[in-house]
Write an enzyme that holds these catalytic residues in place. Structure first.
Site, PDB file in Angstrom:
ATOM      1  N   TYR A   1       0.799  -1.152   0.090  1.00 31.44           N
ATOM      2  CA  TYR A   1       0.002  -0.054   0.126  1.00 31.44           C
ATOM      3  C   TYR A   1       1.067   1.212  -0.134  1.00 31.44           C
ATOM      4  O   TYR A   1       1.750   1.213   0.874  1.00 31.44           O
ATOM      5  CB  TYR A   1      -0.818  -0.081   1.228  1.00 31.44           C
ATOM      6  CG  TYR A   1      -1.767   1.210   1.334  1.00 31.44           C
ATOM      7  CD1 TYR A   1      -2.847   1.300   0.484  1.00 31.44           C
ATOM      8  CD2 TYR A   1      -1.451   2.084   2.295  1.00 31.44           C
ATOM      9  CE1 TYR A   1      -3.592   2.489   0.477  1.00 31.44           C
ATOM     10  CE2 TYR A   1      -2.284   3.268   2.573  1.00 31.44           C
ATOM     11  CZ  TYR A   1      -3.555   3.415   1.639  1.00 31.44           C
ATOM     12  OH  TYR A   1      -4.369   4.467   1.602  1.00 31.44           O
TER      13      TYR A   1
ATOM     14  N   ASP B   1       9.214   2.987   0.351  1.00 29.89           N
ATOM     15  CA  ASP B   1       8.380   3.566   1.048  1.00 29.89           C
ATOM     16  C   ASP B   1       8.385   3.310   2.535  1.00 29.89           C
ATOM     17  O   ASP B   1       8.112   2.016   2.915  1.00 29.89           O
ATOM     18  CB  ASP B   1       6.890   3.244   0.555  1.00 29.89           C
ATOM     19  CG  ASP B   1       5.693   3.937   1.296  1.00 29.89           C
ATOM     20  OD1 ASP B   1       5.883   4.388   2.147  1.00 29.89           O
ATOM     21  OD2 ASP B   1       4.648   3.615   0.626  1.00 29.89           O
TER      22      ASP B   1
ATOM     23  N   LYS C   1       3.566   9.006   9.251  1.00 32.24           N
ATOM     24  CA  LYS C   1       3.488   8.250  10.750  1.00 32.24           C
ATOM     25  C   LYS C   1       4.024   8.653  11.335  1.00 32.24           C
ATOM     26  O   LYS C   1       4.311   9.890  12.285  1.00 32.24           O
ATOM     27  CB  LYS C   1       3.213   6.580  10.347  1.00 32.24           C
ATOM     28  CG  LYS C   1       1.971   6.295   9.428  1.00 32.24           C
ATOM     29  CD  LYS C   1       1.833   4.791   9.272  1.00 32.24           C
ATOM     30  CE  LYS C   1       0.485   4.869   8.379  1.00 32.24           C
ATOM     31  NZ  LYS C   1       0.805   4.129   7.156  1.00 32.24           N
TER      32      LYS C   1
HETATM   33  C1  LIG Z   1      -0.027   4.583   5.828  1.00 27.69           C
HETATM   34  C2  LIG Z   1       0.772   4.250   4.665  1.00 27.69           C
HETATM   35  C3  LIG Z   1       0.836   5.067   3.507  1.00 27.69           C
HETATM   36  C4  LIG Z   1      -0.265   6.277   3.545  1.00 27.69           C
HETATM   37  O1  LIG Z   1      -0.082   7.500   4.559  1.00 27.69           O
HETATM   38  P1  LIG Z   1      -1.157   8.412   4.846  1.00 27.69           P
HETATM   39  O2  LIG Z   1      -0.684   9.284   5.907  1.00 27.69           O
HETATM   40  O3  LIG Z   1      -2.224   7.440   5.490  1.00 27.69           O
HETATM   41  O4  LIG Z   1      -1.572   8.867   3.586  1.00 27.69           O
HETATM   42  C5  LIG Z   1       1.716   5.053   2.609  1.00 27.69           C
HETATM   43  N1  LIG Z   1       2.622   3.801   2.553  1.00 27.69           N
HETATM   44  C6  LIG Z   1       2.698   3.071   3.362  1.00 27.69           C
HETATM   45  C7  LIG Z   1       3.599   1.988   3.424  1.00 27.69           C
HETATM   46  C8  LIG Z   1       1.709   3.198   4.481  1.00 27.69           C
HETATM   47  O5  LIG Z   1       1.926   2.411   5.664  1.00 27.69           O
END
Ligand SMILES: *Cc1c(COP(=O)(O)O)cnc(C)c1O
Length: 430
Positions: free
Chosen positions: A142, A237, A265
């Site tokens: 994701y 990511d 995060k």
């Molecule tokens: C949570 C997440 C996102 C998206 O971040 P948001 O702040 O929710 O937009 C992107 N990449 C990874 C790996 C994530 O866990």
């Protein structure tokens, strides 16, 4: 009716599905989500005053535990000076310097407001830099909800049973190619099928949005080599793994250097923050220094920066947090594994440091296909049994458990006791 049920009844009338992010819904569980009133350390309290040991930790940001005094104080202090100016501030320079000074793979960084924005912008920069359009992502990873990346996207998308989103025109995803996690051949095949066309390979270096799936030995290094060979930008990511597996995230943990990295995060300590950064020559493509446009009214917001920078500084100056998280993870996840094995429970537990997932399947989980063999009905039973005994887990098979520095040995033992009881009573597989 509980207060949470009452709030949920009101919420569904005015908020789609009753929540502002699908991962919060108990859709796969069939109950009203617990509405939260407050939290402290590793405990969270719902609107009915019930206490839970929290393993969501706001999906990661609360690595030091909820309501951490130094961060709260930094936020209050920043608030006293004004909430936002929409102009440049010193704290943004400090944040950028702190990140670049301590992360060798980040030469320049741009702050944004979410992980979604960070990834969307990083991909745009990689495309601008290479002059290429195609990107490769992995099934089950994701990367936020921007159009081009909502393909085989795991997490909330997975639980809702919608493989891709409505409202995303085919044109937006036509340049997104999907490879198999942990399968370098699948990446090589895609790169060879479109020589000189792939701008970036983007990967969660530890996948944590199809449940936790670890990279096999050599997988990340192999991606590095393939990207070098094909002139493709490698993007890690690290929205979950950044500042979690180590201060330098997965890049440091596994010793593999990406060209670009995205954060979210933890970097905001609970405030809405994301960031993308990497090699100077790529980042200099971003406006106003280069032709790749990207902007944000509230980007680098002083209150958010105060929270994030305080957390990052604390983490950097307290490396024992990371050795502690390794030990806590070992205790909790290996403890759960032993209990499950002893009882002959059909499951697989993947874990690394503070992150872990239990999959209710007899298969080894190493990619999206194997993750999907999980018995989600068994997961729902497990989730509710744990919740009713005071353990707050993500309400989906395809999310991680997050340990924080505030989870004491005692709390971990308590969690193991609850798990043992749930397993012993045969509540998971009916
Ligand atoms: C949570 C997440 C996102 C998206 O971040 P948001 O702040 O929710 O937009 C992107 N990449 C990874 C790996 C994530 O866990």
């Amino acid at each position: 009716m509980t207060r949470s049920e009452e709030l949920f009844q009101r919420a569904v009338k005015r908020i789609p599905g009753g929540v502002n992010s699908p991962v919060r819904a108990y859709g796969a569980i069939g109950e009203a989500p617990r509405f939260i009133d407050h939290a402290d350390g590793c405990h969270i309290y719902d609107a009915d005053g019930k206490e839970y040991i929290d393993y969501i930790d706001s999906w990661g940001p609360m690595i030091l535990g909820h309501n951490f005094p130094e961060i709260r104080e930094a936020v209050v202090k920043a608030c006293e000076k004004g909430l936002s100016f929409g102009c440049a501030t010193a704290v943004e320079v400090e944040m950028a310097e702190f990140i670049c000074d301590h992360l060798p793979h980040v030469e320049m960084v741009r702050m944004v407001n979410s992980g979604t924005e960070a990834v969307m912008s990083a991909v745009r920069a990689a495309r601008g830099f290479t002059g290429r359009n195609k990107i490769i992502k992995f099934a089950g990873c994701y990367h936020g909800h921007s159009d081009a990346l909502l393909v085989s996207a795991g997490s909330g998308v997975m639980t809702s049973g919608v493989p891709d989103s409505a409202g995303v025109p085919a044109g937006c995803t036509q340049d997104t190619m999907t490879a198999v996690y942990n399968d370098l051949d699948s990446v090589r095949t895609l790169l060879e099928s479109a020589p000189d066309q792939v701008a970036a390979v983007i990967v969660e270096p530890v996948a944590a949005n199809m449940g936790v799936v670890l990279p096999k030995e050599g997988f990340l290094q192999g991606l590095r080599e393939l990207c070098d060979k094909f002139g493709t930008v490698l993007i890690f990511d690290e929205v979950i793994t950044g500042f979690r597996l180590a201060f330098g995230g997965a890049a440091e943990y596994f010793g593999v250097t990406p060209d670009m990295v995205t954060y979210g995060k933890i970097i905001g300590a609970g405030m809405p923050v994301g960031a993308y950064g990497g090699r100077k020559e790529i980042m200099e493509m971003v406006s106003p220094s280069g032709p790749v446009y990207q902007a944000g009214t509230l980007s680098g917001n002083p209150v958010a920066m105060a929270a994030g920078l305080t957390q990052l500084k604390y983490l950097y100056t307290h490396p024992e947090v990371y050795t502690g998280l390794e030990k806590k993870g070992e205790k909790l996840y290996e403890g759960m594994k032993k209990i499950a094995e002893k009882a002959g429970l059909t499951c697989h537990l993947n874990h690394i440091s503070s992150l872990g997932s239990i999959f209710f399947t007899k298969e080894e989980v190493c990619d999206y296909t194997s993750a999907k063999t999980s018995d989600t009905k068994a997961f729902a039973n497990y989730f509710l049994s744990m919740l009713n005994r005071g353990v707050h887990l993500a309400p989906s098979q395809f999310e991680a458990m997050f340990l924080s520095d505030a989870h004491s040995d005692e709390v971990i033992q308590q969690t193991l006791k609850v798990f043992e009881e749930v397993v012993a009573k045969g509540e998971i597989y009916e």
